[in-house]
Design a protein around this motif. Structure first.
Motif, PDB file in Angstrom:
ATOM      1  N   VAL A  46     -19.935  -6.043  28.067  1.00  0.00           N
ATOM      2  CA  VAL A  46     -19.135  -6.106  26.714  1.00  0.00           C
ATOM      3  C   VAL A  46     -18.220  -4.778  26.814  1.00  0.00           C
ATOM      4  CG1 VAL A  46     -19.037  -6.376  24.138  1.00  0.00           C
ATOM      5  CG2 VAL A  46     -20.557  -7.938  25.487  1.00  0.00           C
ATOM      6  N   LEU A  47     -18.954  -3.559  26.807  1.00  0.00           N
ATOM      7  CA  LEU A  47     -18.122  -2.461  26.870  1.00  0.00           C
ATOM      8  C   LEU A  47     -17.281  -2.116  27.777  1.00  0.00           C
ATOM      9  CD1 LEU A  47     -21.200  -0.153  25.610  1.00  0.00           C
ATOM     10  CD2 LEU A  47     -19.391  -1.357  24.153  1.00  0.00           C
ATOM     11  N   LYS A  48     -17.338  -2.422  29.100  1.00  0.00           N
ATOM     12  CA  LYS A  48     -16.485  -2.380  30.114  1.00  0.00           C
ATOM     13  C   LYS A  48     -15.536  -3.133  30.088  1.00  0.00           C
ATOM     14  CE  LYS A  48     -19.529  -0.955  34.026  1.00  0.00           C
ATOM     15  NZ  LYS A  48     -20.523  -1.281  34.919  1.00  0.00           N
ATOM     16  N   GLU A  49     -15.525  -4.433  29.502  1.00  0.00           N
ATOM     17  CA  GLU A  49     -14.418  -5.210  29.141  1.00  0.00           C
ATOM     18  C   GLU A  49     -13.450  -4.765  28.073  1.00  0.00           C
ATOM     19  OE1 GLU A  49     -14.152 -10.051  28.290  1.00  0.00           O
ATOM     20  OE2 GLU A  49     -15.450  -9.267  30.134  1.00  0.00           O
ATOM     21  N   ARG A  50     -14.342  -4.083  27.043  1.00  0.00           N
ATOM     22  CA  ARG A  50     -13.333  -3.689  25.722  1.00  0.00           C
ATOM     23  C   ARG A  50     -12.793  -2.452  25.603  1.00  0.00           C
ATOM     24  NH1 ARG A  50     -14.705  -5.315  20.427  1.00  0.00           N
ATOM     25  NH2 ARG A  50     -14.120  -3.523  18.725  1.00  0.00           N
ATOM     26  N   LEU A  51     -13.445  -1.666  26.443  1.00  0.00           N
ATOM     27  CA  LEU A  51     -12.660  -0.189  26.817  1.00  0.00           C
ATOM     28  C   LEU A  51     -11.665   0.006  27.986  1.00  0.00           C
ATOM     29  CD1 LEU A  51     -15.803   2.345  25.664  1.00  0.00           C
ATOM     30  CD2 LEU A  51     -14.034   1.105  24.295  1.00  0.00           C
ATOM     31  N   ARG A  52     -10.872   0.770  27.801  1.00  0.00           N
ATOM     32  CA  ARG A  52      -9.804   1.094  28.909  1.00  0.00           C
ATOM     33  C   ARG A  52     -10.144   2.078  29.612  1.00  0.00           C
ATOM     34  NH1 ARG A  52      -5.010  -2.372  27.854  1.00  0.00           N
ATOM     35  NH2 ARG A  52      -5.837  -3.955  26.365  1.00  0.00           N
ATOM     36  N   ILE A  53     -11.422   2.722  29.622  1.00  0.00           N
ATOM     37  CA  ILE A  53     -11.891   3.945  30.382  1.00  0.00           C
ATOM     38  C   ILE A  53     -13.064   3.516  31.039  1.00  0.00           C
ATOM     39  CG2 ILE A  53     -10.745   5.626  28.678  1.00  0.00           C
ATOM     40  CD1 ILE A  53     -13.457   5.571  27.371  1.00  0.00           C
ATOM     41  N   PRO A  54     -13.561   4.446  32.012  1.00  0.00           N
ATOM     42  CA  PRO A  54     -14.794   4.233  32.691  1.00  0.00           C
ATOM     43  C   PRO A  54     -15.756   4.211  31.941  1.00  0.00           C
ATOM     44  CG  PRO A  54     -13.274   5.854  33.607  1.00  0.00           C
ATOM     45  CD  PRO A  54     -12.872   5.623  32.516  1.00  0.00           C
ATOM     46  N   VAL A  55     -16.954   3.388  32.034  1.00  0.00           N
ATOM     47  CA  VAL A  55     -18.147   3.443  31.141  1.00  0.00           C
ATOM     48  C   VAL A  55     -19.340   3.340  32.224  1.00  0.00           C
ATOM     49  CG1 VAL A  55     -19.566   1.752  29.450  1.00  0.00           C
ATOM     50  CG2 VAL A  55     -16.959   1.976  29.597  1.00  0.00           C
ATOM     51  N   LEU A  56     -20.263   4.565  31.845  1.00  0.00           N
ATOM     52  CA  LEU A  56     -21.498   4.606  32.808  1.00  0.00           C
ATOM     53  C   LEU A  56     -22.788   4.418  32.033  1.00  0.00           C
ATOM     54  CD1 LEU A  56     -22.144   5.542  35.854  1.00  0.00           C
ATOM     55  CD2 LEU A  56     -22.587   7.666  34.657  1.00  0.00           C
ATOM     56  N   GLY A  57     -23.440   3.706  32.279  1.00  0.00           N
ATOM     57  CA  GLY A  57     -24.922   3.604  31.819  1.00  0.00           C
ATOM     58  C   GLY A  57     -25.809   4.314  32.267  1.00  0.00           C
ATOM     59  N   VAL A  58     -27.291   4.172  31.858  1.00  0.00           N
ATOM     60  CA  VAL A  58     -28.118   5.123  32.503  1.00  0.00           C
ATOM     61  C   VAL A  58     -28.977   4.346  33.394  1.00  0.00           C
ATOM     62  CG1 VAL A  58     -28.597   6.837  30.819  1.00  0.00           C
ATOM     63  CG2 VAL A  58     -29.706   4.599  30.375  1.00  0.00           C
ATOM     64  N   VAL A  59     -28.910   2.936  33.588  1.00  0.00           N
ATOM     65  CA  VAL A  59     -29.903   2.107  34.409  1.00  0.00           C
ATOM     66  C   VAL A  59     -29.447   2.197  35.827  1.00  0.00           C
ATOM     67  CG1 VAL A  59     -30.486  -0.205  34.941  1.00  0.00           C
ATOM     68  CG2 VAL A  59     -30.251   0.391  32.552  1.00  0.00           C
ATOM     69  N   GLU A  60     -28.314   2.110  36.006  1.00  0.00           N
ATOM     70  CA  GLU A  60     -27.950   2.165  37.599  1.00  0.00           C
ATOM     71  C   GLU A  60     -28.119   3.453  38.198  1.00  0.00           C
ATOM     72  OE1 GLU A  60     -23.802   0.782  39.501  1.00  0.00           O
ATOM     73  OE2 GLU A  60     -24.042  -0.289  37.536  1.00  0.00           O
ATOM     74  N   PRO A  61     -27.637   4.664  37.486  1.00  0.00           N
ATOM     75  CA  PRO A  61     -27.934   5.985  38.094  1.00  0.00           C
ATOM     76  C   PRO A  61     -29.404   6.195  38.487  1.00  0.00           C
ATOM     77  CG  PRO A  61     -26.572   6.201  36.481  1.00  0.00           C
ATOM     78  CD  PRO A  61     -26.953   4.889  36.370  1.00  0.00           C
ATOM     79  N   GLY A  62     -30.371   5.776  37.337  1.00  0.00           N
ATOM     80  CA  GLY A  62     -32.007   5.725  37.537  1.00  0.00           C
ATOM     81  C   GLY A  62     -32.448   5.209  38.796  1.00  0.00           C
ATOM     82  N   VAL A  63     -31.921   3.790  38.962  1.00  0.00           N
ATOM     83  CA  VAL A  63     -32.392   2.988  39.739  1.00  0.00           C
ATOM     84  C   VAL A  63     -31.781   3.596  41.339  1.00  0.00           C
ATOM     85  CG1 VAL A  63     -31.833   0.563  41.084  1.00  0.00           C
ATOM     86  CG2 VAL A  63     -32.326   0.894  38.616  1.00  0.00           C
ATOM     87  N   LYS A  64     -30.798   4.095  41.422  1.00  0.00           N
ATOM     88  CA  LYS A  64     -30.252   4.505  42.473  1.00  0.00           C
ATOM     89  C   LYS A  64     -31.104   5.710  42.994  1.00  0.00           C
ATOM     90  CE  LYS A  64     -25.458   3.069  42.690  1.00  0.00           C
ATOM     91  NZ  LYS A  64     -24.035   3.754  42.151  1.00  0.00           N
ATOM     92  N   GLU A  65     -31.552   6.502  42.237  1.00  0.00           N
ATOM     93  CA  GLU A  65     -32.479   7.639  42.238  1.00  0.00           C
ATOM     94  C   GLU A  65     -33.632   7.121  42.793  1.00  0.00           C
ATOM     95  OE1 GLU A  65     -31.391  10.757  42.249  1.00  0.00           O
ATOM     96  OE2 GLU A  65     -33.340  11.730  42.352  1.00  0.00           O
ATOM     97  N   ALA A  66     -34.325   6.158  42.115  1.00  0.00           N
ATOM     98  CA  ALA A  66     -35.574   5.582  42.638  1.00  0.00           C
ATOM     99  C   ALA A  66     -35.632   5.112  43.893  1.00  0.00           C
ATOM    100  CB  ALA A  66     -36.017   4.513  41.352  1.00  0.00           C
ATOM    101  N   VAL A  67     -34.499   4.297  44.285  1.00  0.00           N
ATOM    102  CA  VAL A  67     -34.370   4.011  45.496  1.00  0.00           C
ATOM    103  C   VAL A  67     -34.377   4.931  46.638  1.00  0.00           C
ATOM    104  CG1 VAL A  67     -32.854   2.818  47.224  1.00  0.00           C
ATOM    105  CG2 VAL A  67     -33.156   1.917  44.781  1.00  0.00           C
ATOM    106  N   LYS A  68     -33.954   6.189  46.246  1.00  0.00           N
ATOM    107  CA  LYS A  68     -33.990   7.364  47.304  1.00  0.00           C
ATOM    108  C   LYS A  68     -35.186   7.646  47.334  1.00  0.00           C
ATOM    109  CE  LYS A  68     -30.027   9.477  45.635  1.00  0.00           C
ATOM    110  NZ  LYS A  68     -29.425  10.663  45.180  1.00  0.00           N
ATOM    111  N   LEU A  69     -36.108   7.786  46.331  1.00  0.00           N
ATOM    112  CA  LEU A  69     -37.422   8.391  46.388  1.00  0.00           C
ATOM    113  C   LEU A  69     -38.442   7.441  46.931  1.00  0.00           C
ATOM    114  CD1 LEU A  69     -36.918  10.387  42.966  1.00  0.00           C
ATOM    115  CD2 LEU A  69     -37.085  11.189  45.224  1.00  0.00           C
ATOM    116  N   THR A  70     -38.592   6.457  46.520  1.00  0.00           N
ATOM    117  CA  THR A  70     -39.643   5.506  46.621  1.00  0.00           C
ATOM    118  C   THR A  70     -40.048   4.911  48.103  1.00  0.00           C
ATOM    119  OG1 THR A  70     -40.726   3.352  45.755  1.00  0.00           O
ATOM    120  CG2 THR A  70     -38.548   3.388  46.655  1.00  0.00           C
ATOM    121  N   LYS A  71     -41.530   4.792  48.216  1.00  0.00           N
ATOM    122  CA  LYS A  71     -41.808   4.166  49.427  1.00  0.00           C
ATOM    123  C   LYS A  71     -42.083   2.446  49.223  1.00  0.00           C
ATOM    124  CE  LYS A  71     -44.452   8.304  50.526  1.00  0.00           C
ATOM    125  NZ  LYS A  71     -45.422   9.178  49.876  1.00  0.00           N
ATOM    126  N   GLY A  72     -41.738   2.236  48.210  1.00  0.00           N
ATOM    127  CA  GLY A  72     -41.600   0.697  48.119  1.00  0.00           C
ATOM    128  C   GLY A  72     -42.300   0.172  46.941  1.00  0.00           C
TER     129      GLY A  72
END
Lengths: 253, 253
Positions: free
Chosen positions: A80-106
């Motif tokens: 909803v926010l990405k559609e509503r605003l005309r600027i980049p919108v970043l949440g906290v979920v995706e960055p956290g997941v990417k970091e976890a993917v780098k660190l985890t063994k599974g």
């Protein structure tokens, strides 16, 4: 460059501080919806409505980029926010997941509010990377932190109550899926032992590195929808300095 | 006769049930502001504003009498509500105090949210009767109840943490100054031992006996500003039956 950050309350200041540490010169505008915190126990519809109101408030302050620091809002309102605003919108979920993917063994654990965990947003994203995911809602963590309790007997009992099953499952990486939880990092680490802990606030600051030019006057504006009793203390605890806080009128009639 | 009852959330249903038990025939309209619960951590100004919005909503439903079931709202908003509405308005503080005055030998304890205790409303009223008063805010009690935790290890630790000083002070009577707390009565009684416990919900029903004629169709309407995850479960837990719940739009834009 002018970056807007909002959260349901003060927890998102951990994200604000991480951004400031990485970008000393950008201008930051923060909104904490302290008149309606917590979001984590509300319905999805109400979380989206509150998020839109916060985003609109910051958009009117002329921001170039919006960071949704609240995990609950990030779990329900990003589309909803990405559609509503005309600027980049970043949440906290995706960055956290990417970091976890780098660190985890599974085996990855994720903890958050009831609404965040029930949304399944973290789980779906982590599973799309082929990981085994263990998720647990920890609704008492936010009240503990807001009460200023971050260590001691009661905290240890509550941590044990919520995290036992993740420990038994043998997760090797744990995502703190709520901006309040970094303040309990010590107690969580004590109980969980040798696991990698992903703190979304740092992950967000890293994720911004491609998007942000560190230019501006280095100003910080803090707005809160209510000036409640522990507010100044919490702001100092997280930001480490006295900050000027301004009232805001969202949700008022 | 049509009685309106509002609370910040579901806790006030304990008051609603006590009224229903005493007056089987009156018509009851309840509003729980679940989109903005809790009130106990907000500023006085915000508590008053939210209370006025709840009262206006119920006034539009044609009530003859308003019961403010929320202790925090009763501590800050009574004067404003009495001036604003043209019907009798009853809070929970005065009935609870009157009951305590009847029971005590001289040392009264009162527990409630941060805002309720900080307002000093209970303390001033109790002291006006020449009593020795010991007050303590217990901000984790509401989250515990909302999480469905009313007994067990964590509850016992938290009860001990908050109530030790009241026990040591030797209070003989304890006012539960928050509508959620009756659900912790067992754990509180276990820890405190031989004290008189004042449950405001029952005190309010008694106080109404002079004001209310038990006439009507015996209907009950429940409104909530947000339909959150544990709502139906909490309503059943307190009311002991399945109730029809209706959405309400207070605080929405």
């Amino acid at each position: 460059m002018r970056i807007g950050v909002f959260d349901s309350g003060v927890g998102g200041l951990t994200v604000l501080r991480a951004i400031r540490d990485s970008f000393p010169n950008v201008d930051l505008v923060y909104l904490g919806d302290t008149a309606r915190v917590p979001y984590g126990t509300r319905s999805p519809e109400t979380v989206v409505r509150y998020s839109v109101e916060c985003a609109d408030f910051l958009a009117e302050k002329g921001i170039d980029l919006l960071v949704v620091a609240c995990n609950t809002a990030s779990s329900y309102a990003m589309d909803v926010l990405k559609e509503r605003l005309r600027i980049p919108v970043l949440g906290v979920v995706e960055p956290g997941v990417k970091e976890a993917v780098k660190l985890t063994k599974g085996k990855v654990g994720v903890i958050g509010t009831q609404a965040t965990i029930r949304s399944g947003t973290y789980q779906r994203l982590l599973e799309s990377f082929g990981l085994e995911v263990f998720a647990k809602a920890c609704p008492l963590f936010v009240p503990l932190v807001e009460e200023g309790l971050t260590e001691g007997d009661v905290v240890e009992r509550v941590v044990e109550m919520y995290l036992s099953e993740l420990k038994e499952a043998g997760v090797d990486t744990l995502i703190l899926g709520c901006t309040h939880y970094p303040l309990l990092k010590g107690a969580i680490r004590n109980f969980m032992g040798d696991v990698q802990i992903v703190d979304s606030s740092e992950a967000v600051a890293s994720a911004l590195k491609g998007e942000v030019t560190d230019e501006g006057k280095g100003t910080t504006e803090l707005y809160f929808t209510d000036r409640y009793q522990n507010l100044e203390k919490m702001v100092e605890l997280i930001m480490g300095e006295r900050m000027r806080t301004l009232p805001a009128g969202i949700g008022s009639q």
